[in-house]
Design a protein around this motif. Sequence first.
Motif, PDB file in Angstrom:
ATOM      1  N   ARG A 191       0.832  -1.216   0.000  1.00 31.33           N
ATOM      2  CA  ARG A 191       0.000   0.000   0.000  1.00 31.33           C
ATOM      3  C   ARG A 191       0.864   1.263   0.000  1.00 31.33           C
ATOM      4  O   ARG A 191       0.579   2.228  -0.720  1.00 31.33           O
ATOM      5  CB  ARG A 191      -0.911   0.030   1.233  1.00 31.33           C
ATOM      6  N   LEU A 192       1.927   1.243   0.816  1.00 32.46           N
ATOM      7  CA  LEU A 192       2.798   2.430   0.899  1.00 32.46           C
ATOM      8  C   LEU A 192       3.546   2.628  -0.417  1.00 32.46           C
ATOM      9  O   LEU A 192       3.707   3.757  -0.892  1.00 32.46           O
ATOM     10  CB  LEU A 192       3.777   2.281   2.072  1.00 32.46           C
ATOM     11  N   GLU A 193       4.016   1.505  -1.023  1.00 32.95           N
ATOM     12  CA  GLU A 193       4.729   1.615  -2.303  1.00 32.95           C
ATOM     13  C   GLU A 193       3.801   2.124  -3.402  1.00 32.95           C
ATOM     14  O   GLU A 193       4.217   2.814  -4.326  1.00 32.95           O
ATOM     15  CB  GLU A 193       5.325   0.252  -2.684  1.00 32.95           C
ATOM     16  N   HIS A 194       2.528   1.764  -3.267  1.00 32.00           N
ATOM     17  CA  HIS A 194       1.517   2.193  -4.238  1.00 32.00           C
ATOM     18  C   HIS A 194       1.150   3.661  -4.055  1.00 32.00           C
ATOM     19  O   HIS A 194       0.498   4.274  -4.900  1.00 32.00           O
ATOM     20  CB  HIS A 194       0.274   1.297  -4.070  1.00 32.00           C
ATOM     21  N   GLY A 195       1.580   4.231  -2.914  1.00 34.02           N
ATOM     22  CA  GLY A 195       1.295   5.639  -2.659  1.00 34.02           C
ATOM     23  C   GLY A 195      -0.035   5.892  -1.968  1.00 34.02           C
ATOM     24  O   GLY A 195      -0.546   7.009  -1.978  1.00 34.02           O
ATOM     25  N   ASP A 196      -0.614   4.847  -1.349  1.00 32.97           N
ATOM     26  CA  ASP A 196      -1.897   5.029  -0.654  1.00 32.97           C
ATOM     27  C   ASP A 196      -1.765   5.993   0.519  1.00 32.97           C
ATOM     28  O   ASP A 196      -2.739   6.629   0.913  1.00 32.97           O
ATOM     29  CB  ASP A 196      -2.424   3.677  -0.128  1.00 32.97           C
ATOM     30  N   ALA A 197      -0.583   6.047   1.113  1.00 31.67           N
ATOM     31  CA  ALA A 197      -0.298   6.995   2.207  1.00 31.67           C
ATOM     32  C   ALA A 197       1.215   7.161   2.268  1.00 31.67           C
ATOM     33  O   ALA A 197       1.962   6.289   1.805  1.00 31.67           O
ATOM     34  CB  ALA A 197      -0.827   6.471   3.535  1.00 31.67           C
ATOM     35  N   LYS A 198       1.645   8.283   2.843  1.00 33.27           N
ATOM     36  CA  LYS A 198       3.089   8.505   2.980  1.00 33.27           C
ATOM     37  C   LYS A 198       3.494   8.775   4.417  1.00 33.27           C
ATOM     38  O   LYS A 198       4.677   8.907   4.714  1.00 33.27           O
ATOM     39  CB  LYS A 198       3.521   9.681   2.094  1.00 33.27           C
ATOM     40  N   VAL A 199       2.499   8.894   5.282  1.00 32.81           N
ATOM     41  CA  VAL A 199       2.780   9.188   6.695  1.00 32.81           C
ATOM     42  C   VAL A 199       2.152   8.107   7.576  1.00 32.81           C
ATOM     43  O   VAL A 199       0.986   7.749   7.388  1.00 32.81           O
ATOM     44  CB  VAL A 199       2.232  10.580   7.085  1.00 32.81           C
ATOM     45  N   ARG A 214       9.570  -1.760  15.831  1.00 36.43           N
ATOM     46  CA  ARG A 214      10.204  -2.590  14.790  1.00 36.43           C
ATOM     47  C   ARG A 214       9.418  -2.522  13.486  1.00 36.43           C
ATOM     48  O   ARG A 214       9.973  -2.341  12.409  1.00 36.43           O
ATOM     49  CB  ARG A 214      10.285  -4.060  15.246  1.00 36.43           C
ATOM     50  N   SER A 215       8.088  -2.661  13.613  1.00 33.98           N
ATOM     51  CA  SER A 215       7.247  -2.702  12.407  1.00 33.98           C
ATOM     52  C   SER A 215       7.329  -1.389  11.641  1.00 33.98           C
ATOM     53  O   SER A 215       7.514  -1.382  10.415  1.00 33.98           O
ATOM     54  CB  SER A 215       5.795  -2.959  12.788  1.00 33.98           C
ATOM     55  N   THR A 216       7.202  -0.278  12.358  1.00 37.79           N
ATOM     56  CA  THR A 216       7.215   1.014  11.664  1.00 37.79           C
ATOM     57  C   THR A 216       8.611   1.353  11.144  1.00 37.79           C
ATOM     58  O   THR A 216       8.744   1.963  10.080  1.00 37.79           O
ATOM     59  CB  THR A 216       6.671   2.123  12.587  1.00 37.79           C
ATOM     60  N   ASP A 217       9.660   0.923  11.873  1.00 35.03           N
ATOM     61  CA  ASP A 217      11.029   1.125  11.364  1.00 35.03           C
ATOM     62  C   ASP A 217      11.201   0.395  10.035  1.00 35.03           C
ATOM     63  O   ASP A 217      11.770   0.930   9.078  1.00 35.03           O
ATOM     64  CB  ASP A 217      12.062   0.589  12.373  1.00 35.03           C
ATOM     65  N   MET A 218      10.688  -0.848   9.995  1.00 40.40           N
ATOM     66  CA  MET A 218      10.806  -1.652   8.776  1.00 40.40           C
ATOM     67  C   MET A 218      10.037  -0.986   7.619  1.00 40.40           C
ATOM     68  O   MET A 218      10.540  -0.877   6.500  1.00 40.40           O
ATOM     69  CB  MET A 218      10.262  -3.070   9.047  1.00 40.40           C
ATOM     70  N   LEU A 219       8.816  -0.515   7.917  1.00 32.15           N
ATOM     71  CA  LEU A 219       8.002   0.130   6.877  1.00 32.15           C
ATOM     72  C   LEU A 219       8.687   1.394   6.352  1.00 32.15           C
ATOM     73  O   LEU A 219       8.689   1.662   5.148  1.00 32.15           O
ATOM     74  CB  LEU A 219       6.606   0.472   7.424  1.00 32.15           C
ATOM     75  N   GLU A 268      11.995   1.959   6.398  1.00 31.07           N
ATOM     76  CA  GLU A 268      13.184   1.572   5.618  1.00 31.07           C
ATOM     77  C   GLU A 268      12.811   1.086   4.229  1.00 31.07           C
ATOM     78  O   GLU A 268      13.445   1.427   3.240  1.00 31.07           O
ATOM     79  CB  GLU A 268      13.942   0.458   6.348  1.00 31.07           C
ATOM     80  N   LYS A 269      11.752   0.264   4.167  1.00 32.99           N
ATOM     81  CA  LYS A 269      11.402  -0.355   2.884  1.00 32.99           C
ATOM     82  C   LYS A 269      10.723   0.602   1.916  1.00 32.99           C
ATOM     83  O   LYS A 269      10.844   0.455   0.705  1.00 32.99           O
ATOM     84  CB  LYS A 269      10.467  -1.551   3.128  1.00 32.99           C
ATOM     85  N   THR A 270       9.952   1.551   2.456  1.00 33.73           N
ATOM     86  CA  THR A 270       9.099   2.359   1.569  1.00 33.73           C
ATOM     87  C   THR A 270       9.416   3.850   1.592  1.00 33.73           C
ATOM     88  O   THR A 270       8.871   4.597   0.784  1.00 33.73           O
ATOM     89  CB  THR A 270       7.614   2.183   1.952  1.00 33.73           C
ATOM     90  N   GLY A 271      10.229   4.283   2.568  1.00 27.56           N
ATOM     91  CA  GLY A 271      10.508   5.721   2.681  1.00 27.56           C
ATOM     92  C   GLY A 271       9.377   6.502   3.321  1.00 27.56           C
ATOM     93  O   GLY A 271       9.366   7.736   3.292  1.00 27.56           O
ATOM     94  N   ALA A 272       8.400   5.781   3.906  1.00 27.07           N
ATOM     95  CA  ALA A 272       7.285   6.478   4.575  1.00 27.07           C
ATOM     96  C   ALA A 272       7.817   7.309   5.745  1.00 27.07           C
ATOM     97  O   ALA A 272       8.837   6.971   6.347  1.00 27.07           O
ATOM     98  CB  ALA A 272       6.272   5.452   5.096  1.00 27.07           C
ATOM     99  N   VAL A 273       7.125   8.401   6.042  1.00 22.64           N
ATOM    100  CA  VAL A 273       7.462   9.234   7.205  1.00 22.64           C
ATOM    101  C   VAL A 273       6.769   8.626   8.422  1.00 22.64           C
ATOM    102  O   VAL A 273       5.556   8.421   8.401  1.00 22.64           O
ATOM    103  CB  VAL A 273       6.969  10.683   6.997  1.00 22.64           C
ATOM    104  N   VAL A 274       7.548   8.296   9.455  1.00 24.12           N
ATOM    105  CA  VAL A 274       6.938   7.767  10.681  1.00 24.12           C
ATOM    106  C   VAL A 274       6.929   8.878  11.733  1.00 24.12           C
ATOM    107  O   VAL A 274       7.975   9.419  12.086  1.00 24.12           O
ATOM    108  CB  VAL A 274       7.694   6.524  11.204  1.00 24.12           C
TER     109      VAL A 274
END
Length: 360
Positions: A291-299, A309-314, A316-322
């Motif tokens: 979903r994040l790679e698809h651009g459904d959300a960026k934050v 751990r989960s949000t760190d991984m997300l 790292e993998k997608t560049g999402a802002v946590v």
Amino acid sequence: MNRTRACFRSSILAAALILTALAPATPAAAATTKTVKVVASLPNLGAIASAVGGDRIELTVIASGTQDAHFVDPKPSYMVKLRAADLLLVNGLDLEIGWIPPLTQGARNNRILAGAAGYVDASTGIAVVEVPSSLSRAEGDVHPYGNPHYLTDPLNAEAVAGTIAAALAKADPAGAAAYEENRKAFVARLHEALFGKDLVGLVGGAKLAREAAAGTLDTFLDGTNVGGAPLKTRLGGWLGALRPVRGRPIITYHKDWSYFASRFGVNIVDYVEPKPGIQPSARHLEELVTRLEHGDAKVIVTRPFVEHRSTDMLQEKTGAVVLNLPLEVGGDPQAGDFFALFDLITSRLAAALTGAGTGK
Ligand SMILES: [Zn+2]
């Protein structure tokens, strides 16, 4: 003047001072020294109680702002505070089910047991959302009576302040006028913080709060002109800060931003927890990556006290802002009271969503 006479005079003075100290206090003096012992389960309730109760209450808050309100350790030291309490303020909707009942049972204070006058459920008068059609704790759901995180909509603090003022007036009738005055001052400050001083000055906070509660604030602001411009151009405060990013998508860790999202027009498209209280599976995290790679959300909005751990991984993998946002007063060093908390939440979220752009 001889020494005997001076000595006699000072004895009279001392006696007069002692008599003054022993004299019964006047009703006014008694009123200002009366203390209602209040225990609040959570910091936000404590902050509102402090604003309404002022110096007439002695306040103890059990949980800290960096703890998960669902899972607080019921330390025996709190039972001592509860044993002497006149009022216990709880969020209700079973948010504190794991820790308030053991504490009140251990405190052996009938005044603050559920159902007694000193047990104050702050969810009274709140329009609860996400109420399930049938009560179930299947799969560990920690929101069995609907979403308990109603104070993420700051406007709900108005109802909570009313509930607390009424309970304090009942426990301490001599202070009723003071509590009402404090409640009004808190609500006036809340309206200015939410809508902006300019708009409150033009329309009045009560009118704006009624429109907001009814979900008609936008229609009202768009359709009312003052000086040739619609009122929406005068919107300030927390709502004004988030207006430019209204409708932007976010993912939240827990299902705790629902009331906030409705009030501020933020669009929650998914959760890191598949169900409230359930940690994400590898499969669910993969779905979020897609979903994040698809651009459904960026934050992604998470909380200080959950696993990262989960949000760190997300991230790292997608560049999402946590974005790590506190939910309670004290959840961040800058969130010292209810107003500072929402100053922080709205400014950081607006900045993150502005920086992240409009999504896909
Ligand atoms: Zn929850």
